[in-house]
Design a protein around this motif. Structure first.
Motif, PDB file in Angstrom:
ATOM      1  N   ARG A 163       0.833  -1.215   0.000  1.00 46.87           N
ATOM      2  CA  ARG A 163       0.000   0.000   0.000  1.00 46.87           C
ATOM      3  C   ARG A 163       0.864   1.260   0.000  1.00 46.87           C
ATOM      4  O   ARG A 163       0.556   2.235  -0.674  1.00 46.87           O
ATOM      5  N   HIS A 212       3.857   1.539  -1.239  1.00 46.51           N
ATOM      6  CA  HIS A 212       4.429   1.653  -2.581  1.00 46.51           C
ATOM      7  C   HIS A 212       3.391   2.212  -3.551  1.00 46.51           C
ATOM      8  O   HIS A 212       3.666   3.140  -4.316  1.00 46.51           O
ATOM      9  N   TYR A 213       2.193   1.631  -3.517  1.00 47.88           N
ATOM     10  CA  TYR A 213       1.138   2.098  -4.430  1.00 47.88           C
ATOM     11  C   TYR A 213       0.769   3.552  -4.164  1.00 47.88           C
ATOM     12  O   TYR A 213       0.455   4.296  -5.089  1.00 47.88           O
ATOM     13  N   SER A 271      -6.679   6.274  -4.469  1.00 49.80           N
ATOM     14  CA  SER A 271      -5.305   5.775  -4.402  1.00 49.80           C
ATOM     15  C   SER A 271      -5.129   4.659  -5.404  1.00 49.80           C
ATOM     16  O   SER A 271      -6.081   3.978  -5.775  1.00 49.80           O
ATOM     17  N   PHE A 272      -3.909   4.447  -5.836  1.00 52.02           N
ATOM     18  CA  PHE A 272      -3.625   3.381  -6.784  1.00 52.02           C
ATOM     19  C   PHE A 272      -3.931   2.027  -6.136  1.00 52.02           C
ATOM     20  O   PHE A 272      -4.307   1.100  -6.816  1.00 52.02           O
ATOM     21  N   ALA A 273      -3.779   1.926  -4.828  1.00 46.83           N
ATOM     22  CA  ALA A 273      -4.063   0.661  -4.139  1.00 46.83           C
ATOM     23  C   ALA A 273      -5.530   0.307  -4.259  1.00 46.83           C
ATOM     24  O   ALA A 273      -5.891  -0.838  -4.258  1.00 46.83           O
TER      25      ALA A 273
END
Length: 145
Positions: free
Chosen positions: A88, A90-91, A143-145
């Motif tokens: 998470r 990192h994302y 978020s990307f996550a």
């Protein structure tokens, strides 16, 4: 993301054992059995392919077998939680699209997934129940996550 590399080295694991342990975390408190679609791949051609990974995870104190089912130990659950947290983080550092567009894409993907999960076909689903476990907590909006 370097977390898996660091942890495999730190714990003396190979990559398949690390991934097997993380995959076991998605089974939650019910653990997993050796049935196809659970610990054994429904598409696998090598029976018992997961056994060395289970043995290595057990040897590292990450998993245990009870009554024919496999469960993560406290150490294994801690590893999985740390992996999810690292992923998470990192994302969260990625921004491939503007946040508003990413949030819209996430909403559309959620709608598509839930529609597919509720579809009448295929009648037998081996992996869909686990997909809900992959999400964990709700990621922050956009978020990307």
């Amino acid at each position: 993301m370097t977390f898996p590399l660091q942890k495999t080295e730190e714990l003396g694991l190979d990559r398949p054992t690390f991934i097997w342990t993380i995959n076991l975390s998605y089974r939650g408190d019910r653990g997993a059995s050796a049935e196809p679609g659970d610990l054994a791949s429904a598409y696998g051609t090598i029976p018992g392919r997961w056994l060395p990974m289970a043995a290595a995870a057990r040897g590292a104190g990450l998993a245990e077998e009870r009554d024919g089912r496999w469960y993560l130990t406290e150490k294994g659950r801690g590893l999985a939680a740390a992996m999810h947290e690292a992923a998470r983080a990192h994302y969260a550092s990625l921004e491939p699209l503007p946040k508003e567009e990413l949030a819209e894409l996430a909403r559309l993907l959620d709608r598509a997934f839930f529609a597919a999960a509720k579809a009448t076909e295929p009648a037998k689903r081996m992996h869909t129940p686990f997909a809900f476990g992959y999400r964990g907590d709700e990621p922050p909006a956009g978020s990307f996550a």
